[in-house]
Design a protein around this motif. Sequence first.
Motif, PDB file in Angstrom:
ATOM      1  N   MET A 100       0.848  -1.164   0.000  1.00  0.00           N
ATOM      2  CA  MET A 100       0.000   0.000   0.000  1.00  0.00           C
ATOM      3  C   MET A 100       0.899   1.234   0.000  1.00  0.00           C
ATOM      4  SD  MET A 100      -3.109   0.922   2.597  1.00  0.00           S
ATOM      5  CE  MET A 100      -4.059  -0.378   1.848  1.00  0.00           C
ATOM      6  N   ALA A 135       1.517   5.137   0.970  1.00  0.00           N
ATOM      7  CA  ALA A 135       1.129   6.241   1.844  1.00  0.00           C
ATOM      8  C   ALA A 135       1.815   7.495   1.336  1.00  0.00           C
ATOM      9  CB  ALA A 135       1.530   5.953   3.288  1.00  0.00           C
ATOM     10  N   THR A 163      -1.122  -4.334   4.120  1.00  0.00           N
ATOM     11  CA  THR A 163      -2.282  -4.267   3.228  1.00  0.00           C
ATOM     12  C   THR A 163      -3.550  -3.805   3.943  1.00  0.00           C
ATOM     13  OG1 THR A 163      -2.736  -6.611   3.598  1.00  0.00           O
ATOM     14  CG2 THR A 163      -1.387  -6.038   1.664  1.00  0.00           C
ATOM     15  N   ASP A 164      -3.560  -3.869   5.262  1.00  0.00           N
ATOM     16  CA  ASP A 164      -4.714  -3.402   6.031  1.00  0.00           C
ATOM     17  C   ASP A 164      -4.635  -1.880   6.140  1.00  0.00           C
ATOM     18  OD1 ASP A 164      -5.686  -2.626   9.044  1.00  0.00           O
ATOM     19  OD2 ASP A 164      -6.970  -4.155   8.114  1.00  0.00           O
ATOM     20  N   GLU A 165      -5.699  -1.202   5.697  1.00  0.00           N
ATOM     21  CA  GLU A 165      -5.680   0.259   5.629  1.00  0.00           C
ATOM     22  C   GLU A 165      -5.473   0.901   7.001  1.00  0.00           C
ATOM     23  OE1 GLU A 165      -8.705   3.760   4.253  1.00  0.00           O
ATOM     24  OE2 GLU A 165      -8.538   1.998   2.947  1.00  0.00           O
ATOM     25  N   ALA A 180      -1.864   0.364   8.085  1.00  0.00           N
ATOM     26  CA  ALA A 180      -0.955   1.154   7.258  1.00  0.00           C
ATOM     27  C   ALA A 180      -0.987   2.616   7.685  1.00  0.00           C
ATOM     28  CB  ALA A 180      -1.320   1.018   5.784  1.00  0.00           C
ATOM     29  N   ARG A 181      -2.187   3.143   7.940  1.00  0.00           N
ATOM     30  CA  ARG A 181      -2.311   4.534   8.379  1.00  0.00           C
ATOM     31  C   ARG A 181      -1.621   4.730   9.725  1.00  0.00           C
ATOM     32  NH1 ARG A 181      -4.962   8.677   6.754  1.00  0.00           N
ATOM     33  NH2 ARG A 181      -6.319   7.494   5.368  1.00  0.00           N
ATOM     34  N   LEU A 221      -3.695   7.501   1.926  1.00  0.00           N
ATOM     35  CA  LEU A 221      -3.364   6.164   1.445  1.00  0.00           C
ATOM     36  C   LEU A 221      -3.862   5.989   0.018  1.00  0.00           C
ATOM     37  CD1 LEU A 221      -4.272   4.098   4.626  1.00  0.00           C
ATOM     38  CD2 LEU A 221      -2.030   4.935   3.915  1.00  0.00           C
TER      39      LEU A 221
END
Length: 79
Positions: free
Chosen positions: A1, A3, A49-51, A54-55, A78
């Motif tokens: 992902m 950012a 991969t988990d939003e 990741a944030r 993201l």
Amino acid sequence: MKAIVTVMLKDGVLDPQGEAVRHALGSLGFAGVEGVRQGKVIELDLAETDEAKARAEAEAMCQRLLANTVIESYRVELA
């Protein structure tokens, strides 16, 4: 992902680079520029991969390294 972190000086903090750019733009004939704030954009390629995770990871990076939170604010997007 991916950012995308945008870091800018907080309002009220002197921005000499922004002022130099504003002055240079005026010298080049762009008369309508009343102010410039200069910042930085940092793109992070994250394995997560988990939003939400990741944030949280990107936010932790900003707090610990990417932004000086005393004088800078940041925004994480993201993609």
